[in-house]
Write a protein that holds these residues in place. Structure first.
Motif, PDB file in Angstrom:
ATOM      1  N   THR A  34     -29.701  50.843  29.186  1.00 27.93           N
ATOM      2  CA  THR A  34     -30.828  50.605  30.089  1.00 27.93           C
ATOM      3  C   THR A  34     -31.396  51.909  30.642  1.00 27.93           C
ATOM      4  O   THR A  34     -32.608  52.097  30.695  1.00 27.93           O
ATOM      5  CB  THR A  34     -30.369  49.716  31.269  1.00 27.93           C
ATOM      6  N   ASP A  35     -30.509  52.838  31.024  1.00 36.85           N
ATOM      7  CA  ASP A  35     -30.921  54.036  31.754  1.00 36.85           C
ATOM      8  C   ASP A  35     -31.296  55.239  30.884  1.00 36.85           C
ATOM      9  O   ASP A  35     -32.038  56.104  31.327  1.00 36.85           O
ATOM     10  CB  ASP A  35     -29.806  54.480  32.713  1.00 36.85           C
ATOM     11  N   ASP A  36     -30.774  55.316  29.666  1.00 35.06           N
ATOM     12  CA  ASP A  36     -30.980  56.492  28.817  1.00 35.06           C
ATOM     13  C   ASP A  36     -32.315  56.379  28.072  1.00 35.06           C
ATOM     14  O   ASP A  36     -32.391  55.898  26.953  1.00 35.06           O
ATOM     15  CB  ASP A  36     -29.814  56.618  27.827  1.00 35.06           C
ATOM     16  N   LEU A  37     -33.371  56.854  28.718  1.00 33.84           N
ATOM     17  CA  LEU A  37     -34.705  56.741  28.130  1.00 33.84           C
ATOM     18  C   LEU A  37     -34.830  57.544  26.837  1.00 33.84           C
ATOM     19  O   LEU A  37     -35.471  57.101  25.882  1.00 33.84           O
ATOM     20  CB  LEU A  37     -35.765  57.193  29.137  1.00 33.84           C
ATOM     21  N   ALA A  38     -34.222  58.718  26.778  1.00 40.35           N
ATOM     22  CA  ALA A  38     -34.287  59.527  25.555  1.00 40.35           C
ATOM     23  C   ALA A  38     -33.584  58.804  24.404  1.00 40.35           C
ATOM     24  O   ALA A  38     -34.088  58.771  23.279  1.00 40.35           O
ATOM     25  CB  ALA A  38     -33.667  60.899  25.793  1.00 40.35           C
ATOM     26  N   GLY A  39     -32.437  58.229  24.673  1.00 31.28           N
ATOM     27  CA  GLY A  39     -31.712  57.489  23.640  1.00 31.28           C
ATOM     28  C   GLY A  39     -32.457  56.246  23.193  1.00 31.28           C
ATOM     29  O   GLY A  39     -32.496  55.926  21.999  1.00 31.28           O
ATOM     30  N   ARG A  40     -33.064  55.553  24.143  1.00 32.12           N
ATOM     31  CA  ARG A  40     -33.869  54.372  23.782  1.00 32.12           C
ATOM     32  C   ARG A  40     -35.062  54.795  22.934  1.00 32.12           C
ATOM     33  O   ARG A  40     -35.409  54.130  21.952  1.00 32.12           O
ATOM     34  CB  ARG A  40     -34.322  53.644  25.044  1.00 32.12           C
ATOM     35  N   GLY A  41     -35.671  55.920  23.281  1.00 35.16           N
ATOM     36  CA  GLY A  41     -36.811  56.414  22.499  1.00 35.16           C
ATOM     37  C   GLY A  41     -36.397  56.790  21.083  1.00 35.16           C
ATOM     38  O   GLY A  41     -37.074  56.441  20.110  1.00 35.16           O
ATOM     39  N   TRP A  42     -35.284  57.513  20.952  1.00 37.56           N
ATOM     40  CA  TRP A  42     -34.793  57.914  19.631  1.00 37.56           C
ATOM     41  C   TRP A  42     -34.454  56.680  18.804  1.00 37.56           C
ATOM     42  O   TRP A  42     -34.798  56.612  17.611  1.00 37.56           O
ATOM     43  CB  TRP A  42     -33.569  58.815  19.775  1.00 37.56           C
ATOM     44  N   SER A  43     -33.796  55.711  19.420  1.00 37.02           N
ATOM     45  CA  SER A  43     -33.425  54.481  18.717  1.00 37.02           C
ATOM     46  C   SER A  43     -34.663  53.752  18.206  1.00 37.02           C
ATOM     47  O   SER A  43     -34.690  53.268  17.066  1.00 37.02           O
ATOM     48  CB  SER A  43     -32.613  53.562  19.639  1.00 37.02           C
ATOM     49  N   GLY A  44     -35.705  53.699  19.034  1.00 35.50           N
ATOM     50  CA  GLY A  44     -36.952  53.054  18.622  1.00 35.50           C
ATOM     51  C   GLY A  44     -37.650  53.807  17.500  1.00 35.50           C
ATOM     52  O   GLY A  44     -38.101  53.207  16.521  1.00 35.50           O
ATOM     53  N   GLU A  45     -37.719  55.130  17.613  1.00 37.50           N
ATOM     54  CA  GLU A  45     -38.374  55.945  16.582  1.00 37.50           C
ATOM     55  C   GLU A  45     -37.671  55.841  15.228  1.00 37.50           C
ATOM     56  O   GLU A  45     -38.315  55.924  14.185  1.00 37.50           O
ATOM     57  CB  GLU A  45     -38.389  57.420  17.007  1.00 37.50           C
ATOM     58  N   HIS A  46     -36.366  55.674  15.257  1.00 34.91           N
ATOM     59  CA  HIS A  46     -35.583  55.617  14.019  1.00 34.91           C
ATOM     60  C   HIS A  46     -35.244  54.187  13.596  1.00 34.91           C
ATOM     61  O   HIS A  46     -34.412  53.983  12.720  1.00 34.91           O
ATOM     62  CB  HIS A  46     -34.321  56.472  14.162  1.00 34.91           C
ATOM     63  N   ARG A  47     -35.894  53.231  14.242  1.00 31.32           N
ATOM     64  CA  ARG A  47     -35.736  51.799  13.925  1.00 31.32           C
ATOM     65  C   ARG A  47     -34.282  51.348  13.960  1.00 31.32           C
ATOM     66  O   ARG A  47     -33.837  50.570  13.128  1.00 31.32           O
ATOM     67  CB  ARG A  47     -36.372  51.491  12.570  1.00 31.32           C
ATOM     68  N   TYR A  48     -33.551  51.864  14.916  1.00 33.90           N
ATOM     69  CA  TYR A  48     -32.171  51.448  15.137  1.00 33.90           C
ATOM     70  C   TYR A  48     -32.214  50.103  15.850  1.00 33.90           C
ATOM     71  O   TYR A  48     -32.858  49.972  16.885  1.00 33.90           O
ATOM     72  CB  TYR A  48     -31.437  52.505  15.970  1.00 33.90           C
ATOM     73  N   ALA A  49     -31.543  49.119  15.340  1.00 28.94           N
ATOM     74  CA  ALA A  49     -31.609  47.753  15.892  1.00 28.94           C
ATOM     75  C   ALA A  49     -30.726  47.643  17.125  1.00 28.94           C
ATOM     76  O   ALA A  49     -29.655  47.047  17.112  1.00 28.94           O
ATOM     77  CB  ALA A  49     -31.194  46.740  14.842  1.00 28.94           C
ATOM     78  N   GLY A  50     -31.170  48.251  18.194  1.00 30.23           N
ATOM     79  CA  GLY A  50     -30.419  48.250  19.439  1.00 30.23           C
ATOM     80  C   GLY A  50     -30.562  49.600  20.112  1.00 30.23           C
ATOM     81  O   GLY A  50     -31.664  50.127  20.248  1.00 30.23           O
ATOM     82  N   TYR A  51     -29.424  50.180  20.503  1.00 24.97           N
ATOM     83  CA  TYR A  51     -29.425  51.453  21.217  1.00 24.97           C
ATOM     84  C   TYR A  51     -28.253  52.295  20.747  1.00 24.97           C
ATOM     85  O   TYR A  51     -27.155  51.796  20.514  1.00 24.97           O
ATOM     86  CB  TYR A  51     -29.303  51.210  22.726  1.00 24.97           C
ATOM     87  N   THR A  52     -28.467  53.603  20.641  1.00 26.79           N
ATOM     88  CA  THR A  52     -27.390  54.558  20.428  1.00 26.79           C
ATOM     89  C   THR A  52     -27.665  55.804  21.253  1.00 26.79           C
ATOM     90  O   THR A  52     -28.820  56.201  21.429  1.00 26.79           O
ATOM     91  CB  THR A  52     -27.224  54.929  18.935  1.00 26.79           C
ATOM     92  N   SER A  53     -26.611  56.402  21.760  1.00 28.93           N
ATOM     93  CA  SER A  53     -26.740  57.657  22.503  1.00 28.93           C
ATOM     94  C   SER A  53     -26.531  58.855  21.584  1.00 28.93           C
ATOM     95  O   SER A  53     -26.428  59.991  22.051  1.00 28.93           O
ATOM     96  CB  SER A  53     -25.716  57.710  23.649  1.00 28.93           C
ATOM     97  N   TYR A  54     -26.496  58.616  20.282  1.00 28.80           N
ATOM     98  CA  TYR A  54     -26.200  59.635  19.280  1.00 28.80           C
ATOM     99  C   TYR A  54     -27.003  60.932  19.490  1.00 28.80           C
ATOM    100  O   TYR A  54     -26.449  62.021  19.423  1.00 28.80           O
ATOM    101  CB  TYR A  54     -26.460  59.066  17.879  1.00 28.80           C
TER     102      TYR A  54
END
Length: 192
Positions: A34-54
């Motif tokens: 919920t809180d990691d906006l950068a991780g949510r953005g990266w996940s969306g840009e890379h079409r990750y089906a969910g969230y990763t903090s990678y």
């Protein structure tokens, strides 16, 4: 003379059945998602089906006591696995990176390796049924040329909460699409 096996590929498996730690980690992963906006953005840009903090957070053990506790457990298991593999090391394996994964229904992760690492692995925190197995590829596959297929060209492991898997980082693996409902929570890591 009988034949012998050469160059065995090991898969380390352990159960870390600490319900309190699993609950803390699940809560932390959902908060990060919920809180990691950068991780949510990266996940969306890379079409990750969910969230990763990678690609966004590299300090989880310093940030959260639950991850610090897990890092200590992982370090002990990595030392044990390194000994089983008979690695000739001048020091114990050191945790190099750790990231969380929240994979939604149908999510998958294509085949890959973890360059510049010694040991890689995944710890499963929450696993709804039919979440999708992790599948390992025979490392000889790219070299087989005209070789016939074998029954274990791919080996799948069905995950469950509390399962820890470790393997040498060169071993190609993927996460198969899951059909189950709910979010699969896992923590991946590398040791150098």
């Amino acid at each position: 003379m009988p034949s012998r096996s050469l160059f065995v590929t090991r898969l380390y498996e352990a159960e870390l059945g600490n319900d309190a730690l699993l609950d803390e980690l699940a809560r932390s992963i959902r908060t990060l998602a919920t809180d990691d906006l950068a991780g949510r953005g990266w996940s969306g840009e890379h079409r990750y089906a969910g969230y990763t903090s990678y690609a966004s957070l590299n300090d989880l053990p310093r940030r959260d006591p639950a991850f610090a506790d897990l890092a200590k457990l992982l370090t002990r298991h990595a030392a044990k696995f390194a000994a089983e593999c008979a690695f000739e090391l001048s020091r114990k394996p050191k945790l190099d990176s750790l990231w969380v994964n929240l994979l939604k229904t149908g999510g998958h992760h294509s085949g890959h390796i973890h360059p510049h690492s010694l040991i890689s692995g995944t710890f499963y925190v929450e696993v709804p049924s039919a979440s999708g197995a992790i599948r390992f590829e025979d490392p000889r596959l790219p070299l087989m040329m005209a070789a016939p297929t074998r029954p274990e060209t791919f080996v799948s492991v069905e995950p469950h909460a509390g399962l820890l898997l470790m393997w040498e980082s060169w071993l190609r693996h993927e996460v198969l699409p899951g059909g189950g409902r709910g979010e699969r929570l896992s923590i991946s890591f590398n040791f150098a």
